[in-house]
Design an enzyme around this catalytic site. Sequence first.
Site, PDB file in Angstrom:
ATOM      1  N   SER B 208      63.552  26.829  62.843  1.00 38.96           N
ATOM      2  CA  SER B 208      62.414  27.394  62.113  1.00 38.96           C
ATOM      3  C   SER B 208      61.221  26.459  62.218  1.00 38.96           C
ATOM      4  O   SER B 208      61.349  25.287  62.567  1.00 38.96           O
ATOM      5  CB  SER B 208      62.794  27.604  60.657  1.00 38.96           C
ATOM      6  OG  SER B 208      63.299  26.401  60.126  1.00 38.96           O
ATOM      7  N   THR B 217      62.070  21.732  63.145  1.00 34.98           N
ATOM      8  CA  THR B 217      62.499  21.377  64.497  1.00 34.98           C
ATOM      9  C   THR B 217      61.667  22.115  65.545  1.00 34.98           C
ATOM     10  O   THR B 217      61.301  21.545  66.580  1.00 34.98           O
ATOM     11  CB  THR B 217      64.009  21.667  64.671  1.00 34.98           C
ATOM     12  OG1 THR B 217      64.728  20.795  63.805  1.00 34.98           O
ATOM     13  CG2 THR B 217      64.467  21.425  66.104  1.00 34.98           C
ATOM     14  N   ASP B 270      66.224  29.775  44.005  1.00 37.44           N
ATOM     15  CA  ASP B 270      66.999  28.932  44.907  1.00 37.44           C
ATOM     16  C   ASP B 270      68.429  28.882  44.404  1.00 37.44           C
ATOM     17  O   ASP B 270      68.801  27.983  43.667  1.00 37.44           O
ATOM     18  CB  ASP B 270      66.372  27.529  44.936  1.00 37.44           C
ATOM     19  CG  ASP B 270      66.863  26.717  46.125  1.00 37.44           C
ATOM     20  OD1 ASP B 270      67.641  27.245  46.930  1.00 37.44           O
ATOM     21  OD2 ASP B 270      66.465  25.539  46.214  1.00 37.44           O
TER      22      ASP B 270
END
Lengths: 515, 515
Positions: B208, B217, B270
């Site tokens: 992503s 990355t 989350d």
Amino acid sequence: MTRPPPPARPSLKVVEINLDTGRENVVIISRRSKALRPEIFRGFSRVELRRNSKMLLATLLITDDDALVAPDAIGLSEPAFRRFAEPAGSLVTVTPAASPDSLDAVRGKIHGRTLSAAEIGAIIDDLTHYRYSDMEIAAFLISSAGFMTSDELLALVGAMARAGTQLRWNDPIVVDKHCIGGIPGNRTSMVMVPIVAAHGLTIPKTSSRAITSPAGTADTMEVLARVDVGVDEMKEVVAACRGCMVWGGHVNLSPADDILISVERPLGLDTREQMVASIMSKKLAAGSTHLLIDLPVGPASKLTNAMEAMRLRKLFEFVGDHFGISVEVITTDGRQPIGHGIGPVLEAHDVMAVLANEAAAPADLREKSLRLAAHLLEYDPQLRGGSGYARARELLDSGAALKQMQKIMDAQGPSTCRSDLGTSTFDVVASTDGTISGIDCLQLNRLARTAGAPIDKGAGIRLFKKIGDRVEQGEPLYRVYAFDTPESGLAAAAAKANSGYAIQDRQHVTCEVTR
Amino acid sequence: MTRPPPPARPSLKVVEINLDTGRENVVIISRRSKALRPEIFRGFSRVELRRNSKMLLATLLITDDDALVAPDAIGLSEPAFRRFAEPAGSLVTVTPAASPDSLDAVRGKIHGRTLSAAEIGAIIDDLTHYRYSDMEIAAFLISSAGFMTSDELLALVGAMARAGTQLRWNDPIVVDKHCIGGIPGNRTSMVMVPIVAAHGLTIPKTSSRAITSPAGTADTMEVLARVDVGVDEMKEVVAACRGCMVWGGHVNLSPADDILISVERPLGLDTREQMVASIMSKKLAAGSTHLLIDLPVGPASKLTNAMEAMRLRKLFEFVGDHFGISVEVITTDGRQPIGHGIGPVLEAHDVMAVLANEAAAPADLREKSLRLAAHLLEYDPQLRGGSGYARARELLDSGAALKQMQKIMDAQGPSTCRSDLGTSTFDVVASTDGTISGIDCLQLNRLARTAGAPIDKGAGIRLFKKIGDRVEQGEPLYRVYAFDTPESGLAAAAAKANSGYAIQDRQHVTCEVTR
């Protein structure tokens, strides 16, 4: 990659975009904007506009069209422009917005934490100031839909009531009535308010317009008088007449409620706690001391059995006790429409026929209105217990209620609506002999809306038969009224409604009537 | 009231509006539209567009500006226009839209019901086809955030994995690695993929881009090669090199995940279940058979203690077992950044230094990458158990990994990004003598983003000191790199970050270093 722009953030020029985005503040910037790097803002991000001490939270959209928004400008949707209230051409700074602080409490609630009164107060404050996005409003509603403690409910009602206009009356007794809705033609307020006001009790009634039904009390009253009235004018009407029947939209009672409802409705959320918070916050803000709540029980009502009604009654009483409002909750028959008419003009006819004691006036509307008025009149300490009904009937039969209605209508001012009935009609008839055993209120509501109600005041349905009536095959059950709609269109709509009537023949076999 | 328009609904002409509304379909009609009565649609209502068998659900905005949208037209925002895929000028009918049917299941979940696999499948299908509004997506997420059964979780992972591209490889072993993130400079994939591919295992890695961090990355790989690669090209690269490192955005693995994340993030949701569903649906869709999951534990990581990491590990293993993916979960040291650099160019330098076995290469990045590669290599049944680490080191030290990296870079194509470092720099120095006792990853992330990363590839931070290192007063801790930013601006940003370093003096008293 091209040379990156400097990180300094120059100001953007405010322009208004003619776009109605409802409760949501929306702003538009150019993809080549000088102030932001729009590529790091995905669609529908949140930004913060600042000018001096003023701040606005808004949802960001991006355009490549300079004609819509130039790179040195920021377009504000019409509601955002109105709420920010700075002139076009003003310079503002724009930064990515964090969520409102109170959203931390919402996150806590999602994960099962109980909220303090201060946290709930902060949430309602942010909501009322349009700082929540749609999805943040949804998050608050859903986190509370699962479970709410009684302390949370009380805090919510109090915060919502304090968030807008708070009416206070120089009167120890201020009565009000509320029905949780669902029953077509149920215009008891318009009969009961004149009775109660004629007696001398203060009854400052605000009503809503229809959202999913073919008429709200405000839509029907609008056929007879102006209802689009602000707070000061409302006070004058009540000073002159003891009562009023105005649209609540301009009075701004519990504005957070309107915002919450606008998200509850599309999501189909409907919990007891949210219903009680909605109604009680508005009544608390309206300054009511004595409140009668009408819970119709029937297949099309929000309540389908007595057990549910009992639970809801307890909750209303609990909240009323806490805030010092005397609450009385009664259950009524919600199996079929009240009166003959569905739709603003037809319902207004019913109301005036009852007030004028016409022979053809609908008996069910008269009886239910008298019964509700009786409860309210008995809040008068001067009145002997149990004599409310007789007093209500006396005020209605003598013409005092009709006179009071005329006075209220005059004080609110003349209606500016058309009051003629739809000229295109269609009769739905019984397909078999038998006895009416059921009427589907939801189907009739839908049919009346298809015919044009409430936008077309004169569109709607006139019922000829009610539950228990005998019918013969081919006899009319009801007539649909509309404008500019050919008979074939009405027939198709009625057929789609599947008539809405159930008829039981002598062998007690139920069959649906269609034409 | 004016004469109401006839209820028949003529068609509207499609026009494209240059407005990026992200995942949400938005349409605009005139308040004087011929096809709708916009006064009954409040702002942000939902409508249904139809043309022949095609249907689009969209959020409705209203305008009075004929230049924007004429009364006989309907404006489609850019994403809505693209998804509806009908030419401008096409005639469509517009009706008020009901919620997608699957929203009934969401309502059930809100009120505590457990959902069936079919219901969850229908929700994900509607989500993926952009039939949910923002608030409806929020409703689904929040209803599931409170509680999810293990069957619901499995159904969710399966439905999400099936909703987009599903890669299948002609290979019994397809390995992958995933890190749950939070640690700056943690570019182990870029060292490990070449090692594993050089050994001969298939490792088709999609990554992503950064959303809230200074580099993902994909952002760092983009300094070295093209990453903007579609499915077919990705397959070619893997066929030629056994591995790849491409951006996932064009591969469309688990698109529902991207939609859910775009609402989870602003709401700050989350949960373990949603994290596992997100990661496992993407890996299942990617055709992985063996998956290594890196859970950094540290104050800035999503996991702050071993107990949380253990719970998450069990959940990953449970889902992996069900879908036949061999999942291995390891916890790693997440107390401080990995490597020397933070930001795409600086991180790419670290990666290449490790692959080239340079003396100055960061030892921690080398060691962590070797450790992860060792786990993946041992999935090869040809390799003797326990010899993974030695094999990884052999491939790295011999230059085989560097050669494989060059091969992958060549296959993906040359980078089109600038790879120069920011020309404006500022050093942050220690304010006291002592030993580095802590580094605040969140502060450094924020500072690197303020400097311009990841948009400015050459912006970021180069660290000179790590935990345990001795420093003397005035000695540099790190250097900030940016473009076009005066030193004073960087100094202010660094001061705001409060240096992010904690230094313990000899008396073991912690003090914050600021400049």
